[in-house]
Motif scaffolding. Sequence first.
Motif, PDB file in Angstrom:
ATOM      1  N   THR A  44       0.829  -1.206   0.000  1.00 32.69           N
ATOM      2  CA  THR A  44       0.000   0.000   0.000  1.00 32.69           C
ATOM      3  C   THR A  44       0.863   1.256   0.000  1.00 32.69           C
ATOM      4  O   THR A  44       1.877   1.340   0.693  1.00 32.69           O
TER       5      THR A  44
ATOM      6  N   THR B  69      -1.829   0.734  -4.426  1.00 31.98           N
ATOM      7  CA  THR B  69      -0.674  -0.117  -4.149  1.00 31.98           C
ATOM      8  C   THR B  69       0.409   0.196  -5.164  1.00 31.98           C
ATOM      9  O   THR B  69       0.134   0.714  -6.261  1.00 31.98           O
TER      10      THR B  69
ATOM     11  N   ASP C 252      -4.732  -0.014   3.560  1.00 33.22           N
ATOM     12  CA  ASP C 252      -4.737  -1.245   2.776  1.00 33.22           C
ATOM     13  C   ASP C 252      -6.150  -1.771   2.582  1.00 33.22           C
ATOM     14  O   ASP C 252      -6.505  -2.268   1.505  1.00 33.22           O
TER      15      ASP C 252
END
Length: 484
Positions: A163, A177, A429
């Motif tokens: 991330t 990401t 994330d």
Amino acid sequence: MSTATASGVDTGRLKAALDAEAHRIVYASYLPDDAADDGLGAELRCISEVDRAHLVMLTERGIVDAARAGQLLRAIEELREQNFGPVRGRPMPRGVYLAYEGHLIERLGDETGGILHTGRSRNDLNATTTRLKVRTPYLALLDAVDTLAAVLLAKAEEYADVTMPAYTHGQPAVPITYGHYLAGVAGAVLRAYGGLLDAGRQIDVNPLGAGAIGGTSVPIDPARTAELLGFTSAAPNSVDAVASRDFVLQLLSASAVLGVALARIARDLSTWTSEESGLLRVGDTLVGSSSMMPQKRNPFLLEHIQGRSTASLGAFMSAASAMTTGGYTNAIAVGTEAVRHLWPGLSDTTDAVTLLRLVVAGTEPERERMTRRAVDGFTSATYLAERLVLEGTPFRAAHHQVGETVLAALDSGRSLADTADFAGDLAPDRVARDCAHGGGPGSDGLPPLTTQLGVLHTELVARRIRWSGAESLLTEAVQKAVHT
């Protein structure tokens, strides 16, 4: 002092030498002259390749005597084996081709050597040899782009769970990401790959047979020479065949589009590898040290990428400017002066692609630092506003409410998750995984890109096989004519 230190490999901070491929690219200008490409040899080899196909066709059509054609072909084969040594020392006041033809006439006599140029002019010959010469650097560029795309996709998959913030205006925006970023970059590279393949279609058209500009009354067969030289078709119009070098502009244009993407990517990577950012770490074999400052790890290859990636753009402007000075006929400004910009344009772009591939393959993300930047940059704020929208709050009101929450978090020194009145998970994330719509990081965007690469690679392989297959076909035809 150790040998490694004396040789410059061990700088104290860095213990490895620069990657060999990167060293060749960066320091090629310092190599001795005898390491340079043999331009005259390449020119003569292309001329002789056209001659072989032309003589085979003239013999098959019954236009020239088979025995004389066989003698001439044998002499040409000997010159090729000698790397054209007997021609190299000749004066060339009227150009390479006439010096080459003059040697053959002196050796075989006018009745044999003089048949070589039957139904042909230097105009259509030059248009043909330029297309043959460009195949090698063109394939080199395509190979480099193909490999870069494969590395980008492989690394995109490897780092799909790392991330990081996406940046807009240099500020943390939303969580994505590193793999998602690389997949986005791969999309641009693949489009450029397709553009290069499209731009190369004109180099598959055979101009041989157009003569000086008005064709010829000799009953030649351009389709046969096209087959023997690996072209897909013959030029349908003699004026266009000798006047146009559009493929030069198309190749440089496609290379320039690719170069813009390379420069933009290199800028991102340069920012993220800086000591202040520290999001990426480039391997020791891809950085340099300072001659004075022992602590430095300079990702200098990224600067070479930025510098070389614009070469094709400059070459395009120079070639296009040269072409505008010539009428739509055979013109030196078009066929010689404009074309000369093609070679450095393609070469430098290939180098930039190769360097970027090395950097991408040899660079690792600093996972914890990336995640921390995503948290500290409040990158989950947009997601929070969207959650409020889905609960019934109008977006502009939600936008304002979350903005006040971010301000409160900044004032208190707390994170967004600790400040917001929200029961869900605001970890970057988790947010990245939830953004699965609109091509976001939560979607699986790699399979279509992998499929696209496969299609483009197949076309590249087919083109290479056709060209190499034509070389074999022509060699067989020449051997048959020589021994007839």
